[in-house]
Design a protein around this motif. Structure first.
Motif, short mmCIF file in Angstrom:
data_model
loop_
_atom_site.label_atom_id
_atom_site.label_comp_id
_atom_site.label_asym_id
_atom_site.label_seq_id
_atom_site.Cartn_x
_atom_site.Cartn_y
_atom_site.Cartn_z
N PRO A 125 41.14 51.06 46.20
CA PRO A 125 42.10 50.42 47.11
C PRO A 125 43.52 50.79 46.66
N HIS A 126 44.38 51.10 47.62
CA HIS A 126 45.75 51.46 47.27
C HIS A 126 46.75 50.66 48.09
N ILE A 127 48.01 50.98 47.95
CA ILE A 127 49.04 50.15 48.58
C ILE A 127 49.00 50.24 50.10
N GLY A 128 48.38 51.28 50.65
CA GLY A 128 48.19 51.31 52.10
C GLY A 128 47.21 50.25 52.55
N HIS A 129 46.14 50.05 51.77
CA HIS A 129 45.17 49.01 52.10
C HIS A 129 45.78 47.62 51.98
N LYS A 130 46.79 47.49 51.11
CA LYS A 130 47.40 46.18 50.90
C LYS A 130 47.96 45.61 52.20
N LEU A 131 48.38 46.46 53.13
CA LEU A 131 48.88 45.97 54.42
C LEU A 131 47.81 45.10 55.10
N VAL A 132 46.58 45.60 55.14
CA VAL A 132 45.51 44.86 55.81
C VAL A 132 45.13 43.62 55.01
N LEU A 175 38.05 42.44 44.52
CA LEU A 175 38.93 41.92 43.46
C LEU A 175 40.40 41.98 43.88
N SER A 176 40.82 43.06 44.52
CA SER A 176 42.22 43.16 44.94
C SER A 176 42.52 42.17 46.06
N LEU A 177 41.59 41.99 46.98
CA LEU A 177 41.78 41.02 48.05
C LEU A 177 41.96 39.61 47.48
N LEU A 178 41.13 39.26 46.51
CA LEU A 178 41.23 37.93 45.89
C LEU A 178 42.52 37.80 45.10
N LEU A 436 45.91 50.43 43.59
CA LEU A 436 46.06 49.07 43.05
C LEU A 436 45.42 48.95 41.68
N LEU A 437 44.72 50.01 41.26
CA LEU A 437 44.11 50.05 39.92
C LEU A 437 44.93 50.89 38.95
N ASP A 438 46.02 51.50 39.42
CA ASP A 438 46.84 52.34 38.55
C ASP A 438 47.41 51.54 37.39
N ASP A 439 47.48 52.18 36.23
CA ASP A 439 48.21 51.58 35.11
C ASP A 439 49.66 51.39 35.54
N GLU A 519 51.26 45.17 37.25
CA GLU A 519 50.87 44.37 36.08
C GLU A 519 50.40 42.98 36.51
N ASP A 520 51.15 42.36 37.39
CA ASP A 520 50.78 41.03 37.88
C ASP A 520 49.47 41.09 38.66
N HIS A 521 49.34 42.11 39.50
CA HIS A 521 48.14 42.23 40.33
C HIS A 521 46.90 42.41 39.46
N GLN A 522 47.00 43.23 38.45
CA GLN A 522 45.83 43.51 37.63
C GLN A 522 45.48 42.34 36.72
N GLU A 523 46.46 41.57 36.33
CA GLU A 523 46.15 40.34 35.58
C GLU A 523 45.34 39.38 36.46
N LYS A 524 45.73 39.27 37.72
CA LYS A 524 45.00 38.39 38.63
C LYS A 524 43.61 38.95 38.94
N ARG A 525 43.48 40.27 39.01
CA ARG A 525 42.16 40.87 39.19
C ARG A 525 41.24 40.51 38.02
N GLU A 526 41.78 40.56 36.81
CA GLU A 526 40.98 40.23 35.63
C GLU A 526 40.52 38.77 35.67
N GLU A 527 41.40 37.90 36.14
CA GLU A 527 41.03 36.49 36.24
C GLU A 527 39.88 36.30 37.21
N TRP A 528 39.92 37.02 38.34
CA TRP A 528 38.87 36.90 39.33
C TRP A 528 37.59 37.60 38.88
N GLU A 529 37.71 38.62 38.05
CA GLU A 529 36.53 39.36 37.61
C GLU A 529 35.55 38.44 36.89
#
Length: 549
Positions: A125-132, A175-178, A436-439, A519-529
């Motif tokens: 998933p990338h920033i284009g998908h983030k729109l949806v 994970l990104s949606l959540l 959305l998974l990029d470092d 950084e914020d997005h991936q921290e939240k992904r880890e919480e949902w994981e």
């Protein structure tokens, strides 16, 4: 209606947008060197302005063509009716819609409505998908019944992905949606292959579609897999799925390349209805254009009718011949029908057409209609109901007799994001997009390396101003980095075109904001994981081979 990596292509600049009482432009950047069209679009090589391909790499060279050729309406016209509109709506990123007013009305009245979109798990998933993602989440926050699905059957049939690949990417999308704010307790998550209700509905919808129609819409041919065609009706079932527990306004946020799906879904929703409701003026059938002429003739009855309260069809035919309203073909057709009807009264009425009604439902409708009515083999005419009352009655009788009562699904359309390197955003070109998974450091570096709409020199930029409407970096501000802060987005734009903002500092600020977001997005992904097992969705398909295999 699915979103995947191929759907974020070359874009054209937004038309001027009114923001806070001032003229303000959002930005869809141009590909380098492409000539600007008079409407502000781009002439992309190989672009087919008349074709929208849900599985191809559609290039929208001129967004206005979508209004003219496909009947998509401008979102600006409905924007004042939307309570608390999302910033993508306010900035013109969401540029078009089909029949969104029922959804906006439901929001204003706190009535039930739904939103749904699907994601084809073909890559990160990338920033284009983030729109949806954002559009689904916003509708959920406005009180909508939100649905997000993994289009795994489509990915397998149309893209040829293995089930292992699908499972891996599906988890990343969820994970990104959540992490972006979707509430799974208040919404619905599912994958096509696990949803029996969707598959059963798809089977029923398939009886209302045929190969010739799919061929015309999607350019299918003798080489098209049957499973690919089956995935189309599965998507139609996805679109109508939120209405299985009762008809309600439903919006599908998509890119414009998905519009063929929306047109077919709206057609199938109508074909599944037991009854059609239309206006009529005599016992014969008339199409929409013919009904317009009949209305003109009826309204002019004082000019020709011997008895104004009882105008005759033959009298109306003579009037139409004398006055010759356009169009000529429709006039000739109506005159012929009126002549044949002769002394029959020309009288407005609402007509219930029998489309798919059972005998019991047809009889139930006859009983439910109060007042004067006339019953024919395949329709019922009523003289005491207006259109809205008749539509509501038809739907209720249908529901009482085992039908679906579907409302036509609505859609909203967002502009494609431009790749950071100019041209289209493509998963096959890592530098063109930010996953959305990029470092966060990689996201920072990609923005710093991005193409800009700057001038050749700092001196020229200060003198002439930058070209924000041709800048992928400004697009990041407008689509993502400014968030809900319109003033910040406008400030960046004004400083750029006014020559106060230079590209180096602008990219540095954007790169830092992108790194912070990732950084914020991936921290939240880890919480949902850690909580994925609690979700009501199976992210490990039974179809995928195990390691023992």
């Amino acid at each position: 209606m699915t979103t995947d990596d191929s759907h974020h292509d070359d874009a054209s600049p937004d038309e001027d947008r009114r923001q806070s009482g001032a003229q303000w432009r959002g930005s869809d950047a141009l590909s380098g060197g492409e000539p600007v069209l008079p409407d502000g679009g781009t002439e992309a090589e190989g672009a087919d302005e008349a074709t929208l391909d849900p599985w191809g790499s559609s290039t929208i060279a001129d967004y206005r063509k979508l209004f003219e050729q496909f009947g998509i309406e401008e979102f600006d016209e409905v924007l004042p009716e939307v309570p608390n509109p999302h910033y993508l709506m306010r900035r013109g990123v969401i540029f078009g819609h089909r029949d969104y007013r029922p959804v906006a009305e439901a929001m204003r009245n706190d009535d039930p409505f739904a939103a749904l979109s699907g994601f084809m798990p073909t890559g990160d998933p990338h920033i284009g998908h983030k729109l949806v993602f954002d559009e689904i989440i916003w509708h959920q926050q406005q009180g909508g019944d939100a649905h997000a699905l993994i289009a795994d059957l489509e990915a397998h049939s149309a893209r040829g992905l293995s089930w292992d690949e699908i499972d891996e990417h599906a988890t990343d999308y969820i994970l990104s949606l959540l992490a972006l704010g979707f509430d799974p307790d208040e919404g619905t998550l599912y994958r096509q292959s696990d949803n029996r209700e969707v598959q059963d509905l798809a089977f029923e919808l398939g009886a209302e579609a045929n190969f010739s129609e799919l061929q015309a819409i999607y350019d299918f041919d003798g080489e098209t897999d049957v499973s690919h065609m089956q995935s189309v009706v599965t998507q139609m079932a996805d679109i109508l799925y939120p209405q299985l527990d009762g008809p309600k306004p439903t919006v599908i946020p998509v890119g414009p390349d998905q519009d063929p799906h929306m047109r077919l879904a709206r057609d199938l929703a109508a074909r599944m209805r037991f009854f059609g409701v239309t206006e009529a003026f005599a016992s014969f059938e008339a199409d929409a254009v013919e009904r317009t002429l009949l209305r003109q003739a009826y309204d002019a009855r004082e000019e020709y009718a011997e008895d104004v309260d009882r105008p005759r069809c033959g009298e109306a035919a003579d009037w139409l011949r004398d006055h010759q309203p356009a169009p000529a073909d429709a006039r000739e057709s109506v005159v012929a029908k009126l002549d044949e009807a002769g002394k029959e009264l020309l009288r407005p009425r609402i007509r219930f057409l029998d489309r798919n009604a059972t005998d019991g439902a047809f009889e139930a409708l006859i009983e439910a209609i109060d007042g004067e009515k006339r019953v024919y083999d395949e329709h019922i005419d009523t003289f005491d109901l207006d259109y809205a009352e008749a539509e509501e009655l038809a739907r209720q009788v249908e529901l009482d007799n085992g039908g679906y009562g579907f409302q036509p699904p609505s859609s909203i359309y967002h502009r494609f994001m431009t790749g950071l390197t100019g041209g289209k955003m493509s998963s096959s070109i890592p530098a063109s997009h930010i996953s959305l998974l990029d470092d966060p450091e990689d996201g920072y570096d990609k923005v710093k390396s991005a193409t800009t709409g700057g001038r050749s020199t700092a001196e020229e930029q200060r003198e002439k101003g930058g070209k924000a409407d041709e800048c992928p970096v400004y697009e990041l501000y407008a689509y993502l980095l400014s968030g809900d802060d319109d003033e910040f987005a406008k400030e960046v734009y004004d400083e750029c075109v006014g020559g106060e903002r230079l590209c180096g500092g602008c990219k540095e600020q954007a790169a830092e904001l992108m790194a912070e977001f990732l950084e914020d997005h991936q921290e939240k992904r880890e919480e949902w994981e850690d909580k994925l097992d609690e979700l009501d969705i199976d992210l490990d398909s039974d179809r995928a081979p195990t390691s023992a295999d």
